[in-house]
Enzyme design. Sequence first.
Site, PDB file in Angstrom:
ATOM      1  CE1 TYR A  61     -11.765   5.107  -9.786  1.00 24.51           C
ATOM      2  CE2 TYR A  61     -13.967   4.628 -10.783  1.00 24.51           C
ATOM      3  CZ  TYR A  61     -13.172   4.470  -9.757  1.00 24.51           C
ATOM      4  OH  TYR A  61     -13.282   3.297  -8.916  1.00 24.51           O
TER       5      TYR A  61
ATOM      6  CE  LYS B 152     -10.684   1.625 -10.902  1.00 25.05           C
ATOM      7  NZ  LYS B 152      -9.755   0.642 -10.348  1.00 25.05           N
TER       8      LYS B 152
ATOM      9  CG  ASN C 218      -7.830  -3.810  -4.709  1.00 22.19           C
ATOM     10  OD1 ASN C 218      -8.884  -3.518  -5.014  1.00 22.19           O
ATOM     11  ND2 ASN C 218      -7.271  -3.076  -3.494  1.00 22.19           N
TER      12      ASN C 218
ATOM     13  CG  ASP D  94      -2.275   0.671   0.726  1.00 23.09           C
ATOM     14  OD1 ASP D  94      -3.396   0.044   0.675  1.00 23.09           O
ATOM     15  OD2 ASP D  94      -2.063   2.231   1.267  1.00 23.09           O
TER      16      ASP D  94
ATOM     17  CB  ILE E 105     -17.537  -1.861  -2.770  1.00 23.06           C
ATOM     18  CG1 ILE E 105     -17.767  -2.709  -3.922  1.00 23.06           C
ATOM     19  CG2 ILE E 105     -17.021  -2.690  -1.552  1.00 23.06           C
ATOM     20  CD1 ILE E 105     -18.913  -3.534  -3.997  1.00 23.06           C
TER      21      ILE E 105
ATOM     22  CB  THR F  62     -14.041   0.874  -0.025  1.00 19.68           C
ATOM     23  OG1 THR F  62     -14.514   1.982  -1.025  1.00 19.68           O
ATOM     24  CG2 THR F  62     -14.421  -0.491  -0.232  1.00 19.68           C
TER      25      THR F  62
END
Lengths: 254, 252
Positions: free
Chosen positions: A155, A159, A89, A36, A188, A190
């Site tokens: 984005y 993606k 990810n 990370d 999601i 997050t």
Amino acid sequence: MRLADKVALITGAASGMGKAAALLFASEGAAVAAIDIDEAAANEVAKEITNRGGKAFGMRADVSNPADAEKMVEETVKRFGKLNIIYNNAGIEGEANLTAKFSLEGFERVIGINLRGVWLGMKYAIPHMIKAGGGSIINTSSTAGLSGVRGGCAYAAAKHGVIGLTKTAALEYGRRNIRVNAICPGPIATPLLERIAAYQKSREVTVQSMGSNTPIGRPGAPEEIAKVALFLASDESSYANGGIFAIDGGQTAS
Amino acid sequence: MALLKDKVGLITGGGSGIGRATALIFAREGAKLVIADLNRKGGEETAAMIEKAGGQAINIECNVLKPGAAEDLVAQAVKRYGRLDCAFNNAGVAGDQARTADSTEECWDFVVGIDLKSVWLCMKYEIAQMLKQKSGAIVNTASIAGLGANPLGIAYSAAKHGVVGLTRTAAVEYAKIPIRINAVCPGVTETPMVEAGLARRPQMRAVFTKGHPMGRLGRPEEIGEAVAWLCSDAASFITGIPLPVDGGFTAI
């Protein structure tokens, strides 16, 4: 143990879907490299795994930086002897601006991390997977990889691009027994989605309300994505290659 | 009836291949044109061909990735013709042929820069002008590699998928103005870019030919006809689509 004796590298492992996958993969027997940009948080995840008797280490890497991407792969192989699984990810949401107002720096940053970073992860992982006789690559795309998203041109470009990367690498390395698949998560719960909800001018927008727009009527949990990643990482998905898996509560079906 | 009568069109990569063929079709359909290309000679030739056929065109030598260049390009179009109705963001490169793990950062940055970032940069300034007019139509060149895999061309595939994402996003953002924004996804087309690739891998011609159910490669003007139609008022309810013009390639 569905990932017994496997070595898995996960980027963006300090929070959200990456963290959920790190914990789940480890609980299924994988040795996990928790990567990370936030080193302390990555170490925390690794510690959580080792405290439960699993194998893991944490490490800082900026996936858009080729030297970091190479180092995270090399360090994983050095520590655990091989690499079977990479879960690319790590991602950022970037700024929220219409196409004509989006900033040059903002565009570069989103493409750098969300698209170039995925390619770099694959680039450095693949030679080790060839050595290991095969492997599984999982890339995080998004429902924004399948449709447009207001205020997120970079984005959506990144993606969508991840789907191109996934399909292309899947064709190139299928015969080397390296499978490459992508997950397109919907809303999601997050930290990333919390930040997106906070950007919206309307105070009504929350993670919960974003999820309520899906046919299932709620946001997904990070663990619900991690379980799909586990399936794709494991030999259970041995014929899945170049697949684009929308895990979105039905969002893209509408 | 001329599809683009009195419209002002801007075409990047207008000096050869699909860009040139499209420029000639735009001119045939009544548009006044700005031809932009890195290659001054190619752009000049296209502009001369249009003028010879009785149309109007100016040529601008331009690398849209240079700071300020895309903004300047749109400003020059507006200075010359007073407005901008149609833009075809078409300039592109194929990059090296290598598998994912063997492809280089130089190639990645080159291809993603020209094929993806430059499309966004052009749109950014084209849209700003079209917002002032409260109308406009944009077509971006994606590819069948923007809809499916592209073995030995990871950066191209990433960039062209990205163009589809940009197109869909900008289309929903500006649909109410309306500025319509679409993409064309050409199959393998007989252009200098493709011919250069085939010169390095001649065995691929038969593979590509067979890959298209129509049993042949596309011709640049076949892409241009689709672009002209997407830019015209005939396509007034079409926005956000990646239109394959590919002889059936993506149908199988």
